[in-house]
Write a protein that holds these residues in place. Structure first.
Motif, PDB file in Angstrom:
ATOM      1  N   LYS A   1      -2.152   9.905   6.279  1.00 12.03           N
ATOM      2  CA  LYS A   1      -3.551  10.040   5.879  1.00 12.03           C
ATOM      3  C   LYS A   1      -3.774   9.439   4.497  1.00 12.03           C
ATOM      4  O   LYS A   1      -4.785   8.771   4.250  1.00 12.03           O
ATOM      5  CB  LYS A   1      -3.965  11.509   5.887  1.00 12.03           C
ATOM      6  CG  LYS A   1      -4.031  12.119   7.276  1.00 12.03           C
ATOM      7  CD  LYS A   1      -4.389  13.596   7.229  1.00 12.03           C
ATOM      8  CE  LYS A   1      -4.414  14.186   8.641  1.00 12.03           C
ATOM      9  NZ  LYS A   1      -4.726  15.624   8.659  1.00 12.03           N
ATOM     10  N   ALA A   2      -2.825   9.680   3.588  1.00 11.71           N
ATOM     11  CA  ALA A   2      -2.922   9.101   2.258  1.00 11.71           C
ATOM     12  C   ALA A   2      -2.837   7.579   2.315  1.00 11.71           C
ATOM     13  O   ALA A   2      -3.499   6.868   1.552  1.00 11.71           O
ATOM     14  CB  ALA A   2      -1.819   9.655   1.377  1.00 11.71           C
ATOM     15  N   LEU A   3      -2.023   7.058   3.254  1.00 10.33           N
ATOM     16  CA  LEU A   3      -1.884   5.602   3.395  1.00 10.33           C
ATOM     17  C   LEU A   3      -3.211   4.981   3.856  1.00 10.33           C
ATOM     18  O   LEU A   3      -3.620   3.921   3.364  1.00 10.33           O
ATOM     19  CB  LEU A   3      -0.770   5.297   4.388  1.00 10.33           C
ATOM     20  CG  LEU A   3      -0.230   3.864   4.391  1.00 10.33           C
ATOM     21  CD1 LEU A   3       0.528   3.573   3.113  1.00 10.33           C
ATOM     22  CD2 LEU A   3       0.681   3.642   5.589  1.00 10.33           C
TER      23      LEU A   3
ATOM     24  N   VAL B   1       0.869  -1.176   0.000  1.00 11.00           N
ATOM     25  CA  VAL B   1       0.000   0.000   0.000  1.00 11.00           C
ATOM     26  C   VAL B   1       0.907   1.228   0.000  1.00 11.00           C
ATOM     27  O   VAL B   1       1.888   1.263   0.744  1.00 11.00           O
ATOM     28  CB  VAL B   1      -0.919   0.023   1.236  1.00 11.00           C
ATOM     29  CG1 VAL B   1      -1.846   1.228   1.201  1.00 11.00           C
ATOM     30  CG2 VAL B   1      -1.736  -1.255   1.322  1.00 11.00           C
ATOM     31  N   ALA B   2       0.568   2.216  -0.835  1.00  6.41           N
ATOM     32  CA  ALA B   2       1.403   3.420  -0.935  1.00  6.41           C
ATOM     33  C   ALA B   2       0.569   4.661  -0.669  1.00  6.41           C
ATOM     34  O   ALA B   2      -0.505   4.830  -1.252  1.00  6.41           O
ATOM     35  CB  ALA B   2       2.046   3.510  -2.313  1.00  6.41           C
ATOM     36  N   GLY B   3       1.077   5.527   0.212  1.00 11.31           N
ATOM     37  CA  GLY B   3       0.443   6.815   0.483  1.00 11.31           C
ATOM     38  C   GLY B   3       1.393   7.944   0.130  1.00 11.31           C
ATOM     39  O   GLY B   3       2.543   7.940   0.570  1.00 11.31           O
ATOM     40  N   ILE B   4       0.921   8.885  -0.679  1.00 13.82           N
ATOM     41  CA  ILE B   4       1.788   9.955  -1.195  1.00 13.82           C
ATOM     42  C   ILE B   4       1.233  11.299  -0.738  1.00 13.82           C
ATOM     43  O   ILE B   4       0.041  11.583  -0.899  1.00 13.82           O
ATOM     44  CB  ILE B   4       1.856   9.932  -2.735  1.00 13.82           C
ATOM     45  CG1 ILE B   4       2.111   8.513  -3.251  1.00 13.82           C
ATOM     46  CG2 ILE B   4       2.929  10.886  -3.243  1.00 13.82           C
ATOM     47  CD1 ILE B   4       1.942   8.369  -4.738  1.00 13.82           C
ATOM     48  N   ALA B   5       2.102  12.145  -0.201  1.00 16.89           N
ATOM     49  CA  ALA B   5       1.732  13.504   0.198  1.00 16.89           C
ATOM     50  C   ALA B   5       2.658  14.480  -0.491  1.00 16.89           C
ATOM     51  O   ALA B   5       3.875  14.281  -0.505  1.00 16.89           O
ATOM     52  CB  ALA B   5       1.824  13.666   1.708  1.00 16.89           C
ATOM     53  N   GLY B   6       2.074  15.514  -1.095  1.00 18.08           N
ATOM     54  CA  GLY B   6       2.871  16.529  -1.761  1.00 18.08           C
ATOM     55  C   GLY B   6       2.902  17.826  -0.978  1.00 18.08           C
ATOM     56  O   GLY B   6       1.995  18.130  -0.194  1.00 18.08           O
TER      57      GLY B   6
END
Length: 795
Positions: free
Chosen positions: A533-535, A511-516
Motif C-alpha cells: 500500500k505504501a508502494l 520507488v520505496a514503500g515503507i510499513a512499520g
C-alpha cells in the motif's frame, strides 16, 4: 468524407439490413445529415419528426415562422420529416425546386456511409468502426469520472465502465483449411447472425479479425452485463450448425468468450496513452481472456480479464532448482511477489503446494516453489493456479513439509531468495515488537543491466539502512524487500529518500514503500501488504518517491476498493485512515460519499460536516459544500441545500452543478424565471468549458429543454434536445427526454423505442424502462411492454 465516417455514430445495432435505410439510421446519423445540409442552407435549429400519418410530398416553407419542412423519402419509403428553424426566405427560394433532390442526395450519403461501416460477410460493423466507438466511449467514461454526477446520472463507480465481449471461433482456421474459405465465411455469417440476436440494440456488434466477433457495451454496463451477454451468446452459438457442401457433415463453430471492461482492467500507465492505443490494449485483454477461457475450460467457456490472475494461470514448464514457468505475465497484471496455490486438474482437484513469482515478463513468469504438500508429487505441466491473499498464502514454517530446491541459500551479495526471506521474516518478527518493512522497486527503463545490481550497491553504501540484523531479499526480478528490526518507519524514510535521490542522479528511477509495526490494528503478518500500500502511495508522490504506510496511503487503498465496487471494504479502510489521522479531510469526505452511495444520508451529512470543519483550502471546502447540499436535498432539507449551493457559487462562480441544483430547486418551487436564469448561467459555463477544454456536457441544455417543454413549447424543446444529441450522441438522459416528447407528440413509437433502448444500457434506470414500456405498448407489443414495466418496478 472523412468527417462523415468519424461522426456517424454507427453503433448500436447488430445485423441491420445492408440494403435499406430505416428511421433508426436517420437518428444514428443525424449529425451527418445536418452537417451536409448546412453546406446548402443556413438555419439556427432543427427537429426531427416521425409521424405515423402520411407525409407531404414536397418541401414546404413557412415564411412567417421562418421554418422549412423537408420530407425525408428514400427508395419510395417515407422515413420522416425534418423541420429547419431560422431559414431565410431569400436563401431558400432559389433552392426550392431542388430541395427534394437535395434531401434525396443526403439520404443516399447516409446509406453509403452505412454500407462502408458494415462488414461484407457478416453484416456487422467493421473493426475500424468498433475502435472508433471504443475511443469515444473511453473518453466519455473518463469525462464522467472527472466530474461529479447529477442525481439522474449517479451510478456506482464500479458500474461506470465500458464493456467489450469477444467471441473467438477456435476452429475457424481448421474449417477454412478443410472446407475452404468460402464455407468458413458462411459459417462466420451464421455465427454473427446468432450472436447479433443476443446483442442489445444499444450495443455495437462488430467483426474482429477473420475469426472473431465482438460486442461493445456502452458506459455504465458493469461486469455483470458483460457476463450475461457472454453466456447468452454461448448458448445461442451452440445451436449454429452448417452442413458442408461436399460431405454433408454438420460443422459447428467451437467458440470461447472473453471480456474486459474499461477503465477497471487498465493499468495506471495506460491512461497516459492515446485513446486509440488504449482501445487496442483493451481489445488485447479481451482476446487474452478468450484464449485463457479456451485453454482452461475448453469450448464453451467464459473468462473475464479480471479473473485471469485469480484462476486463469497454469504451469507451462518445470525448471531446475524447484522453479516453474507459468502462463501469467504482465499482460495479466501479474507482478513479482504474488503467491499461488497449485492444484492438479483445477481448484477442485488435488492440492499440490504453493509458489511465489520471482521474475515476470510480458507473456509469462518464473516462480519459485515455497511448499510442496507431498514431496512424491512434484509440480507438473498443466497444473492449475489460484491466487492466494497475503494472509491465506502465509508460508508454511514446517521444514518437514518440503520445499523448492535452493531456497535456503543467499547469493554472494547477501540477498536471500524470496522464499528464504519469507521464512526468516516469519522467525525474526516474533522476536521484535517493533520493526519496519521496505519494498524497493526499480521502474522499467529499457536498460540491459541487471536491474537489482545498482539497488544492492546503493543499499550496501548506506550504513543507516544495512545493520547487523537487517534482512534483504528478492521481491521479483526488479525489486528488493528489507526487514529493519527495532526502528520506526518514519525514521527510515529520510534515509530511503537519500538513496532514491542518489540512484535518480545515476539515471535509475526507484520507488520505496515503507510499513512499520505496530500500526493501528494490523498484525505482523500483514506488514508486506501494508508495504505494498505504501508502494502504491509512493508512486503518486513527487521524487524521490518514498511513501510510508500512513493515513494517506490507506486513503488511496480505500479509493481503489471503492472504484471496484467494494463500498464496505472502502468504508473500513477510510475509518482506519481516520484512526491514523483525524485531520485527513479526504477520508472524511470519502466516508460521506460511501454512506451517500449506500443511501444512509444522515450519516453522510455528519461526515461531510466533519470534512467541512477541517477543510484547509477553498477548493476542498467548495466540493464538500456541494456534497452537503446534495445530501440535504436527499433529506428534503431544501433550505439548507440551497444555502450550501449558494456558498459554492460564491467561492467558485464557475461551479456548473451548483448552478444546476439551484435551478432545479427553483423549478420545483414554481419559480421558472429564476430557474431559467440559473440554467442559462450553467449553459454558459458548459459552452466556455467546451471552447476551452473540449469538454462536452449537455446537462444545462437538458434542464432548459425540460423547462421549455413544461411551458408547452414542444418544438423549441425538440430543437434543444436534437442540438444536445449532435454535441454528444451518447447522452442517455437526452435520449430519454426526446423519446418522451416523441410519444407525447404522437410520432412513430418505434423511434421512441429505439431511443429508449439506446439509453438503457448506458444508464439502466426505472425511467428508461418505463419509457420503453410506453413505446412498446403504443405499438401493440403488450407482452414486451409488461416485461419492461416489471423491470422498471424492480429498480
Amino acid at each position: 468524407m472523412k468527417d462523415c465516417l468519424v461522426s456517424t455514430d454507427v453503433s448500436l445495432g447488430g445485423c441491420n439490413s445492408l440494403c435499406s435505410l430505416a428511421r433508426a439510421d436517420i437518428l444514428e446519423q443525424e449529425s451527418l445529415l445536418i452537417s451536409r445540409l448546412r453546406h446548402f442552407l443556413s438555419f439556427s435549429g432543427h427537429a426531427l419528426y416521425f409521424p405515423t400519418s402520411a407525409l407531404p410530398e414536397e418541401p414546404e416553407y413557412l415564411p412567417r415562422e421562418r421554418k422549412l419542412l423537408l420530407p425525408l423519402r428514400y427508395g419510395g419509403v417515407a422515413l420522416g420529416m425534418l423541420m429547419l428553424h431560422g431559414v431565410r426566405a431569400r436563401e431558400v427560394r432559389p433552392l426550392f425546386p431542388l430541395l427534394a433532390s437535395l434531401a434525396q442526395l443526403c439520404l443516399e450519403l447516409l446509406q453509403r456511409v452505412k454500407l462502408c461501416c458494415r462488414d461484407r460477410v457478416t453484416g456487422l460493423a467493421t473493426e475500424d468502426v468498433l475502435y472508433g466507438l471504443m475511443e469515444a466511449e473511453a473518453a466519455r467514461v473518463r469525462a464522467q469520472l472527472s466530474r461529479p454526477c447529477t442525481e439522474e446520472e449517479n451510478v456506482p463507480l464500479h458500474r461506470l465502465c465500458m464493456g467489450l465481449v469477444l467471441v473467438r471461433v477456435d476452429n475457424g482456421r481448421a474449417v477454412a483449411s478443410e472446407s475452404g474459405f468460402c464455407f468458413s465465411d458462411a459459417l462466420m455469417a451464421q455465427a454473427a447472425q446468432a450472436f447479433a440476436r443476443e446483442v442489445p440494440p444499444e450495443a455495437c456488434a462488430a467483426r474482429v479479425g477473420r475469426f472473431g466477433i465482438a460486442a461493445l457495451l456502452p458506459a455504465v454496463s458493469g461486469r455483470g452485463v458483460c457476463r450475461q451477454l457472454a453466456e447468452a451468446a454461448l448458448a445461442r452459438l451452440s445451436g449454429v450448425c452448417l452442413p458442408e457442401p461436399l460431405s454433408g457433415r454438420a460443422v459447428r463453430p467451437v467458440v470461447s468468450v472473453g471480456y474486459a471492461v474499461y477503465p477497471q482492467d487498465m493499468e495506471g500507465g495506460d491512461f497516459a496513452l492515446d485513446m486509440s492505443e488504449q482501445a487496442r490494449r483493451l481489445m488485447e485483454r479481451a482476446r487474452l481472456a478468450a484464449r485463457v477461457a479456451s485453454r482452461r475450460g475448453g469450448a464453451g467457456a467464459v473468462m473475464s480479464f479480471a479473473r485471469i490472475l485469480q484462476e486463469g494461470g497454469s504451469v507451462v514448464q518445470v525448471l531446475p532448482l524447484g522453479r516453474v514457468r507459468i502462463s501469467l505475465g504482465k499482460r495479466a497484471k501479474a507482478r513479482e511477489g504474488l503467491r499461488f496455490s497449485v492444484w492438479e486438474g483445477g481448484p477442485q482437484g488435488r492440492y499440490k503446494g504453493e509458489i511465489v513469482l520471482l521474475q515476470v515478463t510480458e507473456q509469462d513468469a518464473v516462480a519459485e516453489t515455497l511448499h510442496l504438500a507431498d514431496a512424491a508429487a512434484p509440480l507438473c505441466e498443466g497444473d492449475a493456479l489460484a491466487l492466494l491473499s497475503e494472509e491465506s498464502g502465509a508460508p508454511r514454517q514446517d521444514a518437514e513439509n518440503g520445499g523448492g530446491g535452493n531456497e535456503g541459500e543467499e547469493d554472494a551479495r547477501g540477498i536471500c531468495s524470496h522464499g528464504m526471506f519469507l521464512r526468516r521474516f516469519a522467525l525474526e518478527r516474533e522476536r521484535d515488537e517493533r520493526f519496519a518493512l521496505t519494498i524497493l522497486r526499480r521502474e522499467p527503463d529499457g536498460s540491459d543491466e541487471d536491474p537489482l545490481t545498482p539497488l544492492i550497491d546503493a543499499w550496501k553504501a548506506a550504513p543507516a539502512l544495512c545493520g547487523e540484523r537487517v534482512l534483504a531479499g528478492r521481491y521479483g526480478g526488479n525489486a528488493l524487500i528489507f526487514y529493519h528490526p527495532g526502528v520506526e518507519a518514519e525514521a527510515l524514510a529520510p534515509h530511503w529518500a537519500e538513496l532514491c535521490t542518489a540512484l535518480a542522479a545515476r539515471g535509475v528511477t526507484v520507488v520505496a514503500g515503507i510499513a512499520g509495526h505496530p500500526f493501528l490494528q494490523f498484525r505482523k503478518t500483514e506488514a508486506p501488504e501494508c508495504a505494498l500500500k505504501a508502494l502504491e502511495y509512493a508512486q503518486l508522490l513527487p521524487a524521490p518517491h518514498v511513501g510510508v504506510c500512513n493515513s494517506l496511503a490507506l486513503n488511496i487503498s480505500a479509493d481503489k476498493r471503492y472504484s471496484l465496487g467494494d463500498v464496505f471494504g472502502a468504508i473500513e479502510e477510510y475509518k482506519l485512515a481516520l484512526l491514523a489521522d483525524q485531520e485527513n479531510v479526504l477520508a472524511w469526505n470519502s466516508l460521506g460519499t460511501c454512506y451517500a452511495a449506500l443511501g444512509r444520508h444522515n450519516e453522510a451529512r455528519r461526515y461531510f460536516l466533519e470534512a467541512l470543519q477541517r477543510s484547509p483550502g477553498v477548493e476542498q471546502a467548495v466540493q464538500t459544500r456541494y456534497n452537503l447540499g446534495t445530501v440535504c436535498l436527499q433529506l428534503e432539507d431544501r433550505k439548507a441545500a440551497a444555502e450550501y449551493f449558494r456558498q459554492c457559487i460564491a467561492d467558485a462562480p464557475d461551479h456548473l452543478y451548483a448552478h444546476l441544483r439551484l435551478g432545479q430547486l427553483c423549478e420545483d418551487a414554481g419559480r421558472r424565471a429564476e430557474a431559467q436564469k440559473y440554467y442559462e448561467q450553467a449553459a454558459a459555463i458548459e459552452e466556455e468549458r467546451e471552447r476551452r477544454d473540449g469538454e462536452v456536457s449537455n446537462v444545462a441544455r437538458r434542464c432548459l429543454a425540460r423547462l421549455v417543454a413544461r411551458q408547452r413549447k414542444g418544438e423549441e424543446a425538440r430543437e434543444m434536445l436534437h442540438d444536445a444529441l449532435l454535441r454528444n450522441p451518447r447522452d442517455d438522459a437526452t435520449m430519454r427526454m426526446l423519446a418522451s416528447l416523441y410519444l407525447d407528440g404522437g410520432d412513430d413509437p418505434a423511434v421512441a423505442e429505439t431511443l429508449a433502448r439506446r439509453s438503457l444500457l448506458q444508464h439502466e434506470c426505472a425511467e428508461g424502462w418505463r419509457l420503453l414500456s410506453r413505446a412498446l405498448a403504443a405499438q401493440g407489443k403488450s407482452r414486451e411492454a409488461d416485461e419492461a414495466a416489471a423491470r422498471a418496478a424492480v429498480l
